[in-house]
Motif scaffolding. Structure first.
Motif, PDB file in Angstrom:
ATOM      1  N   TYR A 258     -28.245-100.723  -3.807  1.00 45.86           N
ATOM      2  CA  TYR A 258     -28.088 -99.300  -4.116  1.00 45.86           C
ATOM      3  C   TYR A 258     -28.883 -98.413  -3.151  1.00 45.86           C
ATOM      4  CZ  TYR A 258     -25.820-100.471  -8.552  1.00 45.86           C
ATOM      5  OH  TYR A 258     -24.952-100.929  -9.496  1.00 45.86           O
ATOM      6  N   GLN A 259     -29.782 -99.024  -2.376  1.00 42.53           N
ATOM      7  CA  GLN A 259     -30.623 -98.232  -1.481  1.00 42.53           C
ATOM      8  C   GLN A 259     -29.987 -98.080  -0.102  1.00 42.53           C
ATOM      9  OE1 GLN A 259     -33.158 -97.303  -3.484  1.00 42.53           O
ATOM     10  NE2 GLN A 259     -32.312 -98.830  -4.903  1.00 42.53           N
ATOM     11  N   VAL A 260     -28.917 -98.828   0.194  1.00 46.88           N
ATOM     12  CA  VAL A 260     -28.364 -98.837   1.549  1.00 46.88           C
ATOM     13  C   VAL A 260     -26.883 -98.460   1.520  1.00 46.88           C
ATOM     14  CG1 VAL A 260     -30.006-100.566   2.365  1.00 46.88           C
ATOM     15  CG2 VAL A 260     -27.819-101.309   1.406  1.00 46.88           C
ATOM     16  N   LYS A 261     -26.411 -97.931   2.671  1.00 49.25           N
ATOM     17  CA  LYS A 261     -24.994 -97.626   2.810  1.00 49.25           C
ATOM     18  C   LYS A 261     -24.217 -98.920   3.001  1.00 49.25           C
ATOM     19  CE  LYS A 261     -25.500 -92.951   4.602  1.00 49.25           C
ATOM     20  NZ  LYS A 261     -25.317 -92.026   5.710  1.00 49.25           N
ATOM     21  N   PRO A 262     -22.969 -99.004   2.602  1.00 49.32           N
ATOM     22  CA  PRO A 262     -22.139 -97.929   2.060  1.00 49.32           C
ATOM     23  C   PRO A 262     -22.333 -97.726   0.562  1.00 49.32           C
ATOM     24  CG  PRO A 262     -20.814 -99.897   2.223  1.00 49.32           C
ATOM     25  CD  PRO A 262     -22.170-100.248   2.779  1.00 49.32           C
ATOM     26  N   PHE A 263     -23.109 -98.597  -0.075  1.00 55.84           N
ATOM     27  CA  PHE A 263     -23.225 -98.526  -1.540  1.00 55.84           C
ATOM     28  C   PHE A 263     -23.910 -97.233  -1.996  1.00 55.84           C
ATOM     29  CE2 PHE A 263     -23.618-102.894  -0.024  1.00 55.84           C
ATOM     30  CZ  PHE A 263     -22.448-103.425  -0.539  1.00 55.84           C
ATOM     31  N   SER A 264     -24.926 -96.800  -1.251  1.00 55.57           N
ATOM     32  CA  SER A 264     -25.720 -95.645  -1.690  1.00 55.57           C
ATOM     33  C   SER A 264     -24.892 -94.361  -1.695  1.00 55.57           C
ATOM     34  CB  SER A 264     -26.956 -95.484  -0.796  1.00 55.57           C
ATOM     35  OG  SER A 264     -26.560 -95.299   0.545  1.00 55.57           O
ATOM     36  N   THR A 265     -23.749 -94.355  -1.000  1.00 57.04           N
ATOM     37  CA  THR A 265     -22.931 -93.144  -0.946  1.00 57.04           C
ATOM     38  C   THR A 265     -21.533 -93.358  -1.520  1.00 57.04           C
ATOM     39  OG1 THR A 265     -22.317 -93.741   1.314  1.00 57.04           O
ATOM     40  CG2 THR A 265     -24.138 -92.185   1.057  1.00 57.04           C
ATOM     41  N   SER A 266     -21.297 -94.516  -2.095  1.00 56.33           N
ATOM     42  CA  SER A 266     -19.950 -94.830  -2.576  1.00 56.33           C
ATOM     43  C   SER A 266     -19.743 -94.402  -4.025  1.00 56.33           C
ATOM     44  CB  SER A 266     -19.703 -96.336  -2.455  1.00 56.33           C
ATOM     45  OG  SER A 266     -18.489 -96.673  -3.102  1.00 56.33           O
ATOM     46  N   ASP A 267     -18.532 -93.932  -4.337  1.00 55.30           N
ATOM     47  CA  ASP A 267     -18.193 -93.608  -5.725  1.00 55.30           C
ATOM     48  C   ASP A 267     -17.953 -94.867  -6.552  1.00 55.30           C
ATOM     49  OD1 ASP A 267     -18.343 -90.916  -5.251  1.00 55.30           O
ATOM     50  OD2 ASP A 267     -16.215 -90.712  -4.740  1.00 55.30           O
ATOM     51  N   ASN A 268     -17.747 -95.971  -5.867  1.00 60.62           N
ATOM     52  CA  ASN A 268     -17.503 -97.239  -6.564  1.00 60.62           C
ATOM     53  C   ASN A 268     -18.668 -98.213  -6.381  1.00 60.62           C
ATOM     54  OD1 ASN A 268     -14.739 -96.854  -7.607  1.00 60.62           O
ATOM     55  ND2 ASN A 268     -14.254 -96.585  -5.449  1.00 60.62           N
ATOM     56  N   ALA A 269     -19.873 -97.640  -6.208  1.00 61.40           N
ATOM     57  CA  ALA A 269     -21.032 -98.471  -5.881  1.00 61.40           C
ATOM     58  C   ALA A 269     -21.290 -99.549  -6.926  1.00 61.40           C
ATOM     59  CB  ALA A 269     -22.268 -97.591  -5.718  1.00 61.40           C
ATOM     60  N   ASP A 270     -21.187 -99.194  -8.209  1.00 59.70           N
ATOM     61  CA  ASP A 270     -21.507-100.168  -9.260  1.00 59.70           C
ATOM     62  C   ASP A 270     -20.574-101.376  -9.185  1.00 59.70           C
ATOM     63  OD1 ASP A 270     -23.669 -98.840 -10.726  1.00 59.70           O
ATOM     64  OD2 ASP A 270     -22.164 -97.329 -11.145  1.00 59.70           O
ATOM     65  N   ALA A 271     -19.286-101.100  -9.051  1.00 60.95           N
ATOM     66  CA  ALA A 271     -18.324-102.203  -8.972  1.00 60.95           C
ATOM     67  C   ALA A 271     -18.540-103.018  -7.698  1.00 60.95           C
ATOM     68  CB  ALA A 271     -16.896-101.655  -9.014  1.00 60.95           C
ATOM     69  N   GLN A 272     -18.830-102.336  -6.599  1.00 59.55           N
ATOM     70  CA  GLN A 272     -19.023-103.037  -5.328  1.00 59.55           C
ATOM     71  C   GLN A 272     -20.271-103.915  -5.349  1.00 59.55           C
ATOM     72  OE1 GLN A 272     -19.084 -99.624  -2.771  1.00 59.55           O
ATOM     73  NE2 GLN A 272     -16.839 -99.525  -2.574  1.00 59.55           N
ATOM     74  N   VAL A 273     -21.362-103.357  -5.887  1.00 56.45           N
ATOM     75  CA  VAL A 273     -22.607-104.137  -5.946  1.00 56.45           C
ATOM     76  C   VAL A 273     -22.424-105.339  -6.867  1.00 56.45           C
ATOM     77  CG1 VAL A 273     -25.015-104.096  -6.718  1.00 56.45           C
ATOM     78  CG2 VAL A 273     -24.110-102.213  -5.347  1.00 56.45           C
ATOM     79  N   TRP A 274     -21.738-105.122  -7.991  1.00 53.09           N
ATOM     80  CA  TRP A 274     -21.502-106.252  -8.903  1.00 53.09           C
ATOM     81  C   TRP A 274     -20.681-107.344  -8.220  1.00 53.09           C
ATOM     82  CZ3 TRP A 274     -21.986-108.765 -13.543  1.00 53.09           C
ATOM     83  CH2 TRP A 274     -22.945-108.240 -14.395  1.00 53.09           C
ATOM     84  N   ALA A 275     -19.631-106.915  -7.525  1.00 57.45           N
ATOM     85  CA  ALA A 275     -18.782-107.897  -6.855  1.00 57.45           C
ATOM     86  C   ALA A 275     -19.580-108.665  -5.799  1.00 57.45           C
ATOM     87  CB  ALA A 275     -17.593-107.193  -6.204  1.00 57.45           C
ATOM     88  N   LEU A 276     -20.374-107.928  -5.022  1.00 60.95           N
ATOM     89  CA  LEU A 276     -21.180-108.581  -3.992  1.00 60.95           C
ATOM     90  C   LEU A 276     -22.161-109.569  -4.614  1.00 60.95           C
ATOM     91  CD1 LEU A 276     -22.042-108.811  -1.039  1.00 60.95           C
ATOM     92  CD2 LEU A 276     -23.557-106.866  -1.387  1.00 60.95           C
ATOM     93  N   MET A 277     -22.791-109.150  -5.717  1.00 59.51           N
ATOM     94  CA  MET A 277     -23.766-110.038  -6.375  1.00 59.51           C
ATOM     95  C   MET A 277     -23.089-111.277  -6.968  1.00 59.51           C
ATOM     96  SD  MET A 277     -26.783-109.059  -5.834  1.00 59.51           S
ATOM     97  CE  MET A 277     -27.668-110.101  -6.983  1.00 59.51           C
ATOM     98  N   MET A 278     -21.853-111.110  -7.431  1.00 64.58           N
ATOM     99  CA  MET A 278     -21.136-112.270  -7.954  1.00 64.58           C
ATOM    100  C   MET A 278     -20.850-113.272  -6.832  1.00 64.58           C
ATOM    101  SD  MET A 278     -20.904-112.092 -11.180  1.00 64.58           S
ATOM    102  CE  MET A 278     -22.533-111.335 -11.096  1.00 64.58           C
ATOM    103  N   VAL A 279     -20.480-112.740  -5.661  1.00 66.13           N
ATOM    104  CA  VAL A 279     -20.217-113.617  -4.512  1.00 66.13           C
ATOM    105  C   VAL A 279     -21.504-114.335  -4.100  1.00 66.13           C
ATOM    106  CG1 VAL A 279     -19.580-113.641  -2.068  1.00 66.13           C
ATOM    107  CG2 VAL A 279     -18.261-112.262  -3.683  1.00 66.13           C
ATOM    108  N   LEU A 280     -22.603-113.568  -4.008  1.00 60.75           N
ATOM    109  CA  LEU A 280     -23.883-114.168  -3.609  1.00 60.75           C
ATOM    110  C   LEU A 280     -24.362-115.186  -4.645  1.00 60.75           C
ATOM    111  CD1 LEU A 280     -25.738-111.009  -2.210  1.00 60.75           C
ATOM    112  CD2 LEU A 280     -24.717-112.883  -0.923  1.00 60.75           C
ATOM    113  N   THR A 281     -24.127-114.863  -5.915  1.00 59.51           N
ATOM    114  CA  THR A 281     -24.535-115.783  -6.979  1.00 59.51           C
ATOM    115  C   THR A 281     -23.753-117.091  -6.895  1.00 59.51           C
ATOM    116  OG1 THR A 281     -25.109-113.962  -8.440  1.00 59.51           O
ATOM    117  CG2 THR A 281     -24.647-116.075  -9.488  1.00 59.51           C
TER     118      THR A 281
END
Lengths: 315, 229
Positions: A258-281
């Motif tokens: 949430y501190q870095v782009k593109p997430f910090s400026t995205s309207d879909n940041a929550d969904a994107q961060v969740w998806a990324l974390m699921m992939v990393l997990t």
């Protein structure tokens, strides 16, 4: 690497190696005592945070203008909860990952009509106030478009007033019953009766604070308090805790995005961060099967420190 | 007609391994952890590093977490807000959780750099990672169950993340009653099962040998599903 890189390596069975005496139970008991003592010392020295929850009465007393503005916003349909989308309402589709709209697919399972559930229903429960009863009646008998016009006009007037002070707003017929509703709402909140009216829903017991928290979150006061304690989303958010406590440092990777782009400026940041974390997990779970990643321990010689006695004897 | 007693007396019965579920389960459990390996009093000589301590410390911290949480449960959901004793027990719970995670993360990194998934130990690694994730979920629901300012803020923030992927429709972080149930019943049970499974797998396969170690004498070796190549 050596010739062994050209074929699958074999790991010898642990039971084929020379052994030495090892007391697992004693090790565990000693560890348990050490952890119990360490925990007790830390608890005694540092205690634990317990900052009282913000009541709606606190909110009304400390930020009355915010309560009035929030009530007007709920009636106008301009607050966060009013335009949220699933699972609360259909006012928006919510966040999506390209064509994947999980928020929309999940549907409205916790229905909340912000104007009705968060403002009008609690006010309707107040007895012995003719002015309020009249305002509620006028509001309820009006068409939806008219309700929105009244509430929007009043909300805009509040925004234009110094400090959003309702007393500084010049009365107008264009506001309809909204100023009375908002003022009575503030009065109800100040008296401490709002929580029960929001979340009890006719039930003696309360356990679900969804409506109360949605209402509180729609105002500015909660976030102002959180930001003052470095708890904002762009301040690493929920990883922190009130006071000088470690909080949840194990969530650093989640809050990091949430501190870095593109997430910090995205309207879909929550969904994107969740998806990324699921992939990393998934990647962390499957490390043993991911070529390259599973070889990192061989390239980074930390294992030679861990097993230094073994390697020393080998050489 | 042969009586039941006489049939038992004559030893008439079918092969227990085939028809007796109890015997089959006993045989399966016996195979899972080799005899003497559940609580061995010897370890391979290469097991000689402080990093091994962190697995045991994690387990010890988990017990302190469970014990302090159980005392909190005795007092009820709001006890610790009104009692200095309750507040101290809450402090024990908080700091044991902090230690638990600190030990577990060090344990995880240690096992990563040991490539501890080698030698048919991939499932051991995977159960450990999932237990770690389950622990994060358990701690998270604990923060939501505090019924104080932290809970209000964490819940209002977390709802957006969970709602964005459709989870919030069933897992409502604004409902402290629901979150408390997850925190004290569902998630601890899941983590407990995973931890037991993880430990059984560790005992089943023994501690992973050093990277590139050769077997000191003839003995079984395993294809390595997770080896570097």
């Amino acid at each position: 690497m050596t010739a062994t890189t050209t074929r699958r390596r074999r790991t010898p069975d642990a039971h084929t190696f020379p052994t030495r005496p090892y007391d697992l139970v004693k090790e565990f008991v000693v560890a348990l005592i050490v952890v119990a003592v360490l925990t007790t010392v830390l608890a005694a020295v540092f205690s634990s945070p317990d900052e009282k929850s913000i009541t709606l009465s606190d909110w009304a007393k400390k930020a009355p203008n915010d309560v009035v503005a929030t009530a007007a916003g709920e009636l106008a349909g301009t607050t966060t909860s009013a335009g949220y989308g699933p699972p609360y309402n259909n006012a928006a589709t919510g966040q999506a990952l390209g064509p994947i709209a999980l928020q929309k697919w999940a549907g409205v399972r916790i229905p909340v009509d912000s104007a009705q559930d968060l403002v009008i229903t609690p006010l309707r429960a107040v007895e012995g106030d003719a002015a309020l009863a009249g305002a509620v009646s006028t509001w309820s008998s009006a068409a939806g478009d008219q309700q929105t016009k009244w509430a929007t006009a009043y909300a805009n007037a509040l925004t234009a007033a110094p400090d959003g002070n309702p007393a500084a707003v010049k009365p107008s017929a264009g506001f309809g019953p909204v100023p009375v509703l908002a003022a009575k709402f503030l009065q109800l909140a100040r008296a401490g009766g709002l929580e029960g009216a929001l979340d009890a829903s006719g039930n003696f017991y309360k356990g679900d604070a969804t409506r109360g928290l949605l209402l509180l979150s729609d105002g500015a006061y909660l976030e102002d308090q959180a930001r003052a304690r470095n708890l904002g989303g762009d301040q690493w958010g929920m990883m922190n805790e009130t006071g000088n406590y470690p909080g949840q440092p194990w969530m650093w990777l989640y809050t990091f995005w949430y501190q870095v782009k593109p997430f910090s400026t995205s309207d879909n940041a929550d969904a994107q961060v969740w998806a990324l974390m699921m992939v990393l997990t998934l990647g962390l779970i499957l490390v043993p099967f991911i070529p390259g990643v599973r070889s990192i321990p061989r390239w980074v010689p930390v294992h030679r420190l861990i097993w230094r006695n073994y390697y020393r004897h080998q050489t | 007609m042969t009586s039941f007693v006489s049939r038992v007396a004559s030893g008439e019965h079918s092969d227990p391994a085939k028809s007796n579920w109890t015997a089959a389960l006993r045989t399966r459990l016996g195979r899972t952890v080799p005899a003497g390996q559940l609580l061995p009093d010897r370890q391979p000589a290469y097991v000689s590093s402080w990093i091994y301590v962190f697995g045991v410390l994690t387990l010890a911290a988990l017990l302190v977490v469970l014990a302090s949480g159980a005392v909190l449960a005795l007092g009820g959901a709001t006890w610790w807000h009104t009692s200095s004793t309750g507040h101290f027990v809450n402090s024990l719970h908080l700091w044991s959780v902090e230690l638990f995670f600190a030990f577990m993360v060090i344990h995880l990194w240690g096992k990563f750099f040991m490539a501890a998934w080698r030698g048919r130990r991939a499932l051991t690694w995977m159960t450990g990672v999932v237990a770690f994730l389950g622990s994060i979920g358990t701690a998270f629901t604990g923060y939501l169950s505090q019924s104080n300012f932290d809970s209000q803020w964490i819940g209002s923030q977390a709802k957006d993340g969970l709602n964005a992927v459709g989870i919030g429709a069933w897992f409502n972080v604004l409902d402290p009653g629901q979150m408390l149930m997850w925190h004290i019943a569902l998630l601890p049970a899941a983590v407990g099962v995973l931890v037991v499974l993880h430990i059984v797998l560790v005992r089943r396969h023994g501690v992973v040998p050093p990277i590139d170690a050769d077997a000191p004498h003839d003995g079984p070796s395993h294809d390595d599903p997770g080896s570097a190549s």
